[in-house]
Write a protein that holds these residues in place. Sequence first.
Motif, PDB file in Angstrom:
ATOM      1  N   PHE A  97      55.475  37.555  29.318  1.00 58.93           N
ATOM      2  CA  PHE A  97      55.440  38.511  30.202  1.00 58.93           C
ATOM      3  C   PHE A  97      54.126  39.464  30.061  1.00 58.93           C
ATOM      4  CE2 PHE A  97      59.940  37.252  29.986  1.00 58.93           C
ATOM      5  CZ  PHE A  97      60.017  36.634  31.008  1.00 58.93           C
ATOM      6  N   PHE A  98      53.653  39.388  29.080  1.00 55.47           N
ATOM      7  CA  PHE A  98      52.440  40.289  28.657  1.00 55.47           C
ATOM      8  C   PHE A  98      51.208  39.434  28.657  1.00 55.47           C
ATOM      9  CE2 PHE A  98      55.819  43.362  27.720  1.00 55.47           C
ATOM     10  CZ  PHE A  98      55.082  44.434  28.497  1.00 55.47           C
ATOM     11  N   PHE A  99      50.095  39.594  29.176  1.00 58.33           N
ATOM     12  CA  PHE A  99      48.809  38.842  29.137  1.00 58.33           C
ATOM     13  C   PHE A  99      47.668  39.680  29.149  1.00 58.33           C
ATOM     14  CE2 PHE A  99      52.146  36.758  31.479  1.00 58.33           C
ATOM     15  CZ  PHE A  99      52.543  35.800  30.722  1.00 58.33           C
ATOM     16  N   LEU A 100      46.628  39.282  28.533  1.00 53.63           N
ATOM     17  CA  LEU A 100      45.335  39.905  28.615  1.00 53.63           C
ATOM     18  C   LEU A 100      44.810  39.405  29.893  1.00 53.63           C
ATOM     19  CD1 LEU A 100      43.280  41.849  27.179  1.00 53.63           C
ATOM     20  CD2 LEU A 100      42.208  39.889  26.028  1.00 53.63           C
ATOM     21  N   ALA A 101      44.301  40.586  30.934  1.00 49.05           N
ATOM     22  CA  ALA A 101      43.817  39.700  32.131  1.00 49.05           C
ATOM     23  C   ALA A 101      42.498  40.505  32.567  1.00 49.05           C
ATOM     24  CB  ALA A 101      44.895  40.312  33.250  1.00 49.05           C
ATOM     25  N   GLN A 102      41.900  39.816  33.441  1.00 48.67           N
ATOM     26  CA  GLN A 102      40.661  40.573  34.185  1.00 48.67           C
ATOM     27  C   GLN A 102      40.893  40.671  35.613  1.00 48.67           C
ATOM     28  OE1 GLN A 102      36.817  38.974  32.766  1.00 48.67           O
ATOM     29  NE2 GLN A 102      35.977  40.356  34.221  1.00 48.67           N
ATOM     30  N   VAL A 103      40.591  41.964  36.103  1.00 49.46           N
ATOM     31  CA  VAL A 103      40.470  42.070  37.592  1.00 49.46           C
ATOM     32  C   VAL A 103      39.052  41.785  38.006  1.00 49.46           C
ATOM     33  CG1 VAL A 103      40.596  43.672  39.407  1.00 49.46           C
ATOM     34  CG2 VAL A 103      42.364  43.808  37.515  1.00 49.46           C
ATOM     35  N   ILE A 104      38.741  40.835  38.889  1.00 52.34           N
ATOM     36  CA  ILE A 104      37.560  40.687  39.366  1.00 52.34           C
ATOM     37  C   ILE A 104      37.540  40.833  41.005  1.00 52.34           C
ATOM     38  CG2 ILE A 104      36.597  39.131  37.565  1.00 52.34           C
ATOM     39  CD1 ILE A 104      37.438  36.773  39.712  1.00 52.34           C
ATOM     40  N   THR A 105      36.608  41.376  41.591  1.00 48.79           N
ATOM     41  CA  THR A 105      36.407  41.705  43.011  1.00 48.79           C
ATOM     42  C   THR A 105      35.324  40.646  43.802  1.00 48.79           C
ATOM     43  OG1 THR A 105      37.007  43.916  42.823  1.00 48.79           O
ATOM     44  CG2 THR A 105      35.952  43.286  44.931  1.00 48.79           C
ATOM     45  N   ILE A 106      35.911  39.777  44.649  1.00 52.72           N
ATOM     46  CA  ILE A 106      34.831  38.773  45.322  1.00 52.72           C
ATOM     47  C   ILE A 106      34.919  39.106  46.900  1.00 52.72           C
ATOM     48  CG2 ILE A 106      34.802  36.434  45.757  1.00 52.72           C
ATOM     49  CD1 ILE A 106      35.605  35.992  42.975  1.00 52.72           C
ATOM     50  N   THR A 107      33.652  38.925  47.506  1.00 50.60           N
ATOM     51  CA  THR A 107      33.393  38.684  48.975  1.00 50.60           C
ATOM     52  C   THR A 107      33.462  37.246  49.392  1.00 50.60           C
ATOM     53  OG1 THR A 107      32.668  41.054  48.868  1.00 50.60           O
ATOM     54  CG2 THR A 107      32.423  39.298  50.885  1.00 50.60           C
ATOM     55  N   PRO A 108      34.438  36.588  50.034  1.00 52.90           N
ATOM     56  CA  PRO A 108      34.519  35.251  50.161  1.00 52.90           C
ATOM     57  C   PRO A 108      33.362  34.842  51.186  1.00 52.90           C
ATOM     58  CG  PRO A 108      36.588  36.245  50.621  1.00 52.90           C
ATOM     59  CD  PRO A 108      35.794  37.304  50.156  1.00 52.90           C
ATOM     60  N   GLU A 109      32.963  33.796  50.889  1.00 53.92           N
ATOM     61  CA  GLU A 109      31.591  33.319  51.528  1.00 53.92           C
ATOM     62  C   GLU A 109      31.910  32.372  52.691  1.00 53.92           C
ATOM     63  OE1 GLU A 109      28.453  33.177  47.940  1.00 53.92           O
ATOM     64  OE2 GLU A 109      29.227  31.288  48.544  1.00 53.92           O
ATOM     65  N   GLN A 110      31.350  32.379  53.678  1.00 57.01           N
ATOM     66  CA  GLN A 110      31.485  31.594  54.848  1.00 57.01           C
ATOM     67  C   GLN A 110      31.066  30.254  54.693  1.00 57.01           C
ATOM     68  OE1 GLN A 110      32.349  33.561  57.986  1.00 57.01           O
ATOM     69  NE2 GLN A 110      32.894  31.441  58.780  1.00 57.01           N
ATOM     70  N   GLN A 111      31.991  29.327  55.052  1.00 52.70           N
ATOM     71  CA  GLN A 111      31.592  27.861  54.990  1.00 52.70           C
ATOM     72  C   GLN A 111      32.372  27.231  56.293  1.00 52.70           C
ATOM     73  OE1 GLN A 111      32.719  25.701  51.340  1.00 52.70           O
ATOM     74  NE2 GLN A 111      31.436  26.752  50.231  1.00 52.70           N
ATOM     75  N   GLY A 112      31.134  26.881  57.286  1.00 53.12           N
ATOM     76  CA  GLY A 112      31.924  26.511  58.464  1.00 53.12           C
ATOM     77  C   GLY A 112      32.507  27.634  59.260  1.00 53.12           C
TER      78      GLY A 112
END
Length: 249
Positions: A97-112
Amino acid sequence: MITTIQYHNQNYKVDLSKPLDISIPLRASKENVNAWYIDAPTIEPVKQDNWVGSVSKGASTNFNNIIFNPHGHGTHTECVGHITTEFHSINKALKNFFFLAQVITITPEQQGEDLVIDTHQIKNAISSEKIEALIIRTLPNTKDKRDKQYSNTNWPYLTEEAAIYIRKLGINHLLIDLPSVDKEKDDGQLLAHKAFWNYPKATRHKATITELIYVEDEIKDGSYLLNLQIAPFENDASPSKPILYKIIE
């Protein structure tokens, strides 16, 4: 309370008195976050003959039934049993139940007509090779994510290639602030789910996907200790409460 935790033979200091909750609470309300075209959750007292399980109605205790769907009504963690004909339980799949994690922030890109999260975005955002859990916050990160009605909105999603890339990094636990890692209406293909779990070629039974989280803006991108808490349901998915702890340098 600052403590040192050893993870993969390396020590990390965290302050357990400063948890960062990235779950969305479940409420018996039409304002509760909702996806997949279902009714709002209900929390109601048991009624038997003339007895009502509510202190305000004369009972000695409050005694409620709760009706909800883990996939559509809030933060939940699922195992590969979500997409298999055979039964697999999240309660048996998730044993650490414990893990080393990373938070990332992304702006989704337009595809069609869609907004997508693609491989190059993941690659550019991840800065650590040691993580076992990845937490994706999408932009815009408005507070209405906590009560958004997602049905028929064509939310952003992960491409199959992005899910494969995440899997190949050795990430076993994927968390995202959307109702699904896949497109809302994809004719049942579930490409990102299948790619992340490597199903059915060499299924990763211990890997999990957590959806409908909410990562406050105050939580900066970077490394954290993740405590991934679930309720002990023998089901493909369970409501969950992921908690982050900032790693003290």
